[in-house]
Motif scaffolding. Structure first.
Motif, PDB file in Angstrom:
ATOM      1  N   UNK A 217       8.515 -15.954  22.659  1.00  0.00           N
ATOM      2  CA  UNK A 217       8.427 -14.495  22.526  1.00  0.00           C
ATOM      3  C   UNK A 217       8.594 -14.074  21.066  1.00  0.00           C
ATOM      4  N   UNK A 218       9.535 -14.695  20.367  1.00  0.00           N
ATOM      5  CA  UNK A 218       9.698 -14.401  18.937  1.00  0.00           C
ATOM      6  C   UNK A 218       8.417 -14.735  18.170  1.00  0.00           C
ATOM      7  N   UNK A 219       7.799 -15.858  18.541  1.00  0.00           N
ATOM      8  CA  UNK A 219       6.550 -16.272  17.878  1.00  0.00           C
ATOM      9  C   UNK A 219       5.446 -15.259  18.153  1.00  0.00           C
ATOM     10  N   UNK A 220       5.316 -14.817  19.401  1.00  0.00           N
ATOM     11  CA  UNK A 220       4.279 -13.846  19.768  1.00  0.00           C
ATOM     12  C   UNK A 220       4.448 -12.534  19.002  1.00  0.00           C
ATOM     13  N   UNK A 221       5.693 -12.204  18.679  1.00  0.00           N
ATOM     14  CA  UNK A 221       5.976 -10.969  17.936  1.00  0.00           C
ATOM     15  C   UNK A 221       5.873 -11.169  16.423  1.00  0.00           C
ATOM     16  N   UNK A 222       5.585 -12.397  15.995  1.00  0.00           N
ATOM     17  CA  UNK A 222       5.473 -12.690  14.570  1.00  0.00           C
ATOM     18  C   UNK A 222       6.791 -12.701  13.837  1.00  0.00           C
ATOM     19  N   UNK A 223       7.870 -13.022  14.541  1.00  0.00           N
ATOM     20  CA  UNK A 223       9.201 -12.957  13.948  1.00  0.00           C
ATOM     21  C   UNK A 223       9.736 -14.299  13.449  1.00  0.00           C
ATOM     22  N   UNK A 224       8.917 -15.358  13.509  1.00  0.00           N
ATOM     23  CA  UNK A 224       9.358 -16.660  13.014  1.00  0.00           C
ATOM     24  C   UNK A 224       8.806 -16.897  11.608  1.00  0.00           C
ATOM     25  N   UNK A 225       9.592 -17.567  10.792  1.00  0.00           N
ATOM     26  CA  UNK A 225       9.105 -17.964   9.466  1.00  0.00           C
ATOM     27  C   UNK A 225       8.061 -19.060   9.655  1.00  0.00           C
ATOM     28  N   UNK A 226       7.336 -19.386   8.600  1.00  0.00           N
ATOM     29  CA  UNK A 226       6.354 -20.463   8.686  1.00  0.00           C
ATOM     30  C   UNK A 226       7.021 -21.771   9.098  1.00  0.00           C
ATOM     31  N   UNK A 227       8.184 -22.047   8.553  1.00  0.00           N
ATOM     32  CA  UNK A 227       8.924 -23.269   8.890  1.00  0.00           C
ATOM     33  C   UNK A 227       9.353 -23.269  10.364  1.00  0.00           C
ATOM     34  N   UNK A 228       9.845 -22.142  10.841  1.00  0.00           N
ATOM     35  CA  UNK A 228      10.252 -22.041  12.250  1.00  0.00           C
ATOM     36  C   UNK A 228       9.057 -22.176  13.180  1.00  0.00           C
ATOM     37  N   UNK A 229       7.929 -21.594  12.795  1.00  0.00           N
ATOM     38  CA  UNK A 229       6.732 -21.687  13.622  1.00  0.00           C
ATOM     39  C   UNK A 229       6.229 -23.125  13.684  1.00  0.00           C
ATOM     40  N   UNK A 230       6.260 -23.841  12.566  1.00  0.00           N
ATOM     41  CA  UNK A 230       5.852 -25.252  12.558  1.00  0.00           C
ATOM     42  C   UNK A 230       6.781 -26.071  13.449  1.00  0.00           C
ATOM     43  N   UNK A 231       8.076 -25.802  13.382  1.00  0.00           N
ATOM     44  CA  UNK A 231       9.059 -26.496  14.218  1.00  0.00           C
ATOM     45  C   UNK A 231       8.786 -26.211  15.700  1.00  0.00           C
ATOM     46  N   UNK A 232       8.511 -24.942  16.020  1.00  0.00           N
ATOM     47  CA  UNK A 232       8.230 -24.550  17.404  1.00  0.00           C
ATOM     48  C   UNK A 232       6.990 -25.271  17.920  1.00  0.00           C
ATOM     49  N   UNK A 233       5.921 -25.249  17.156  1.00  0.00           N
ATOM     50  CA  UNK A 233       4.674 -25.901  17.580  1.00  0.00           C
ATOM     51  C   UNK A 233       4.863 -27.406  17.769  1.00  0.00           C
ATOM     52  N   UNK A 234       5.532 -28.038  16.817  1.00  0.00           N
ATOM     53  CA  UNK A 234       5.758 -29.483  16.903  1.00  0.00           C
ATOM     54  C   UNK A 234       6.565 -29.843  18.148  1.00  0.00           C
ATOM     55  N   UNK A 235       7.609 -29.089  18.405  1.00  0.00           N
ATOM     56  CA  UNK A 235       8.461 -29.401  19.551  1.00  0.00           C
ATOM     57  C   UNK A 235       7.820 -29.016  20.874  1.00  0.00           C
ATOM     58  N   UNK A 236       7.095 -27.908  20.927  1.00  0.00           N
ATOM     59  CA  UNK A 236       6.369 -27.572  22.148  1.00  0.00           C
ATOM     60  C   UNK A 236       5.356 -28.663  22.476  1.00  0.00           C
ATOM     61  N   UNK A 237       4.674 -29.182  21.457  1.00  0.00           N
ATOM     62  CA  UNK A 237       3.689 -30.249  21.674  1.00  0.00           C
ATOM     63  C   UNK A 237       4.363 -31.503  22.216  1.00  0.00           C
ATOM     64  N   UNK A 238       5.542 -31.819  21.689  1.00  0.00           N
ATOM     65  CA  UNK A 238       6.268 -33.003  22.177  1.00  0.00           C
ATOM     66  C   UNK A 238       6.630 -32.823  23.652  1.00  0.00           C
ATOM     67  N   UNK A 239       7.170 -31.667  24.011  1.00  0.00           N
ATOM     68  CA  UNK A 239       7.543 -31.434  25.411  1.00  0.00           C
ATOM     69  C   UNK A 239       6.320 -31.453  26.323  1.00  0.00           C
ATOM     70  N   UNK A 240       5.228 -30.871  25.877  1.00  0.00           N
ATOM     71  CA  UNK A 240       4.009 -30.878  26.687  1.00  0.00           C
ATOM     72  C   UNK A 240       3.492 -32.296  26.904  1.00  0.00           C
TER      73      UNK A 240
END
Length: 77
Positions: free
Chosen positions: A30-53
């Motif tokens: 939800x934070x990502x959808x609202x554009x509230x993550x820094x570039x570093x946080x967004x990269x971390x989110x994407x990397x970890x979501x991909x791992x879980x998927x």
């Protein structure tokens, strides 16, 4: 004798509009959808979501209706 917890689910202390308590992935996404993550946080989110998927089953691939509000209004994972 007290049973040991099988798992821990991190979730919001407050319910969302559906009355459910979003888990940590829902909160971060939800934070990502609202554009509230820094570039570093967004990269971390994407990397970890991909791992879980890649390593865990998405419940909707087993039961596409699992999160349908009219079928399971309080479903959470």
């Amino acid at each position: 004798m007290t049973a040991e917890p099988v798992f821990v689910r991190f979730q919001s202390p407050a319910p969302n509009g559906r009355g459910t308590y979003p888990g940590v992935f829902g909160l971060v996404n939800s934070l990502a959808e609202q554009g509230l993550l820094s570039d570093e946080e967004e990269a971390f989110r994407r990397e970890n979501n991909a791992w879980y998927e890649a390593n865990f089953t998405d419940p909707t691939t087993v039961d596409p209706d699992v999160y349908r509000r009219d079928v399971n209004p309080m479903a959470a994972a």
